[in-house]
Design an enzyme around this catalytic site. Structure first.
Site, mmCIF file in Angstrom:
data_model
loop_
_atom_site.group_PDB
_atom_site.id
_atom_site.type_symbol
_atom_site.label_atom_id
_atom_site.label_comp_id
_atom_site.label_asym_id
_atom_site.label_seq_id
_atom_site.Cartn_x
_atom_site.Cartn_y
_atom_site.Cartn_z
ATOM 1 N N LYS A 115 0.808 -1.216 0.000
ATOM 2 C CA LYS A 115 0.000 0.000 0.000
ATOM 3 C C LYS A 115 0.854 1.285 0.000
ATOM 4 C CE LYS A 115 -4.035 -2.132 2.265
ATOM 5 N NZ LYS A 115 -4.977 -2.030 3.411
ATOM 6 N N TYR A 172 -12.316 -1.786 -3.835
ATOM 7 C CA TYR A 172 -12.801 -1.937 -2.455
ATOM 8 C C TYR A 172 -14.318 -1.796 -2.342
ATOM 9 C CZ TYR A 172 -8.268 -2.214 -0.030
ATOM 10 O OH TYR A 172 -7.056 -2.629 0.472
ATOM 11 N N PHE A 174 -15.291 4.052 6.825
ATOM 12 C CA PHE A 174 -13.943 4.458 6.410
ATOM 13 C C PHE A 174 -13.714 4.345 4.893
ATOM 14 C CE2 PHE A 174 -13.802 0.007 7.856
ATOM 15 C CZ PHE A 174 -13.331 -0.623 6.715
ATOM 16 N N ARG A 227 -2.039 -14.142 4.826
ATOM 17 C CA ARG A 227 -2.724 -13.427 5.908
ATOM 18 C C ARG A 227 -1.926 -13.553 7.217
ATOM 19 N NH1 ARG A 227 -7.237 -10.324 4.468
ATOM 20 N NH2 ARG A 227 -8.070 -10.706 6.542
ATOM 21 N N THR A 248 -5.262 -6.737 10.959
ATOM 22 C CA THR A 248 -5.562 -5.462 10.291
ATOM 23 C C THR A 248 -5.007 -4.271 11.075
ATOM 24 O OG1 THR A 248 -7.622 -6.473 9.527
ATOM 25 C CG2 THR A 248 -7.433 -4.081 9.297
ATOM 26 N N ARG A 296 2.612 -6.208 9.338
ATOM 27 C CA ARG A 296 1.907 -5.073 9.946
ATOM 28 C C ARG A 296 2.494 -4.709 11.305
ATOM 29 N NH1 ARG A 296 -4.006 -6.947 7.699
ATOM 30 N NH2 ARG A 296 -4.111 -5.560 5.880
ATOM 31 N N ASN A 315 -1.994 0.407 6.747
ATOM 32 C CA ASN A 315 -1.453 -0.833 7.302
ATOM 33 C C ASN A 315 -0.618 -1.642 6.308
ATOM 34 O OD1 ASN A 315 -3.552 -1.720 5.759
ATOM 35 N ND2 ASN A 315 -4.668 -2.736 7.422
ATOM 36 N N HIS A 324 -2.298 -5.360 1.605
ATOM 37 C CA HIS A 324 -3.609 -5.988 1.435
ATOM 38 C C HIS A 324 -3.375 -7.425 1.006
ATOM 39 C CE1 HIS A 324 -7.579 -7.014 -0.160
ATOM 40 N NE2 HIS A 324 -6.915 -7.535 -1.173
ATOM 41 N N GLU A 331 -9.789 -10.780 -7.478
ATOM 42 C CA GLU A 331 -8.824 -9.686 -7.279
ATOM 43 C C GLU A 331 -7.622 -9.833 -8.214
ATOM 44 O OE1 GLU A 331 -7.982 -9.529 -3.057
ATOM 45 O OE2 GLU A 331 -9.988 -8.739 -2.605
HETATM 46 P P1 GTP Z 1 -7.171 -5.966 3.491
HETATM 47 O O1 GTP Z 1 -6.209 -7.080 3.277
HETATM 48 O O2 GTP Z 1 -6.611 -4.624 3.077
HETATM 49 O O3 GTP Z 1 -8.548 -6.240 2.932
HETATM 50 O O4 GTP Z 1 -7.269 -5.847 5.078
HETATM 51 P P2 GTP Z 1 -8.128 -6.711 6.080
HETATM 52 O O5 GTP Z 1 -8.833 -7.825 5.370
HETATM 53 O O6 GTP Z 1 -7.214 -7.065 7.210
HETATM 54 O O7 GTP Z 1 -9.178 -5.652 6.606
HETATM 55 P P3 GTP Z 1 -10.640 -5.286 6.050
HETATM 56 O O8 GTP Z 1 -10.942 -6.049 4.799
HETATM 57 O O9 GTP Z 1 -11.575 -5.375 7.189
HETATM 58 O O10 GTP Z 1 -10.478 -3.745 5.699
HETATM 59 C C1 GTP Z 1 -9.901 -3.374 4.462
HETATM 60 C C2 GTP Z 1 -8.962 -2.209 4.689
HETATM 61 O O11 GTP Z 1 -9.713 -1.074 5.101
HETATM 62 C C3 GTP Z 1 -7.932 -2.401 5.806
HETATM 63 O O12 GTP Z 1 -6.785 -3.090 5.413
HETATM 64 C C4 GTP Z 1 -7.602 -0.968 6.151
HETATM 65 O O13 GTP Z 1 -6.669 -0.407 5.235
HETATM 66 C C5 GTP Z 1 -8.938 -0.276 5.979
HETATM 67 N N1 GTP Z 1 -9.619 -0.167 7.273
HETATM 68 C C6 GTP Z 1 -10.203 -1.158 8.001
HETATM 69 N N2 GTP Z 1 -10.723 -0.686 9.134
HETATM 70 C C7 GTP Z 1 -10.473 0.653 9.130
HETATM 71 C C8 GTP Z 1 -10.752 1.720 10.025
HETATM 72 O O14 GTP Z 1 -11.351 1.537 11.085
HETATM 73 N N3 GTP Z 1 -10.335 2.975 9.646
HETATM 74 C C9 GTP Z 1 -9.679 3.212 8.476
HETATM 75 N N4 GTP Z 1 -9.287 4.451 8.158
HETATM 76 N N5 GTP Z 1 -9.387 2.233 7.611
HETATM 77 C C10 GTP Z 1 -9.772 0.983 7.934
HETATM 78 MG MG MG Z 2 -10.034 -7.559 3.603
#
Ligand code: GTP
Ligand code: MG
Length: 138
Positions: A9, A49, A57, A85, A91, A102, A112, A115, A126
């Protein structure tokens, strides 16, 4: 073997961390079989997304993903989706296990660093979003 979509990212490309992150994947036995650096538009980030579009968010996430280049990549290996993962960590970096990407590099729950696809169906969709079959060199 399995394939998963990974994205390094903007917070990580900005800090010149792509090599250190790729080393984590390779140390875990994941093979980078496709990789390119691109700069997403906010609209492209929004499409990628789309599953999160009702989340509070979403707008911030799309702005962030379009704020600097990203490195999109396909990782291949035994159980690649789950393994990736694990290497990524939780996350929220505050919850991420020591040694994970992370834990070591992420700046916040939003910024973070990486992805990773979360299931076989999302991985296939994807990968197809960013790559043609010709670009996958296993
Ligand atoms: P990805 O691999 O990026 O999909 O991450 P994830 O599967 O661990 O998390 P999730 O799919 O729930 O959320 C997707 C992305 O949204 C996260 O990786 C973060 O970059 C962002 N995100 C999630 N929660 C928050 C939040 O509370 N605030 C903000 N600003 N961004 C968030
Ligand atoms: Mg995710």
């Amino acid at each position: 073997t399995e394939r998963t979509l990974s994205i390094i990212k903007p917070d990580a490309t900005r800090r010149n961390l792509t090599g250190k992150i790729n080393a984590k994947f390779e140390e875990a036995g994941l093979r980078i079989i496709a990789q390119k650096r691109i700069h997403l538009t906010k609209a492209q980030a929004g499409k990628f997304y789309e599953v999160h579009k009702e989340r509070p968010f979403y707008d911030e996430l799309c702005e962030f993903m379009a704020s600097a280049p990203v490195v999109v990549q396909v990782l291949e290996g035994e159980g690649a989706i789950v393994k990736n993962r694990e290497v990524m960590g939780a996350t929220n970096p505050a919850d991420a296990a020591p040694g994970t990407i992370r834990a070591e590099f992420a700046q916040s729950v939003g910024e973070n660093s990486v992805h990773g696809s979360d299931a076989p169906e999302t991985a296939a969709a994807e990968i197809a979003f960013y790559f043609s079959g010709l670009e996958l060199v296993g």
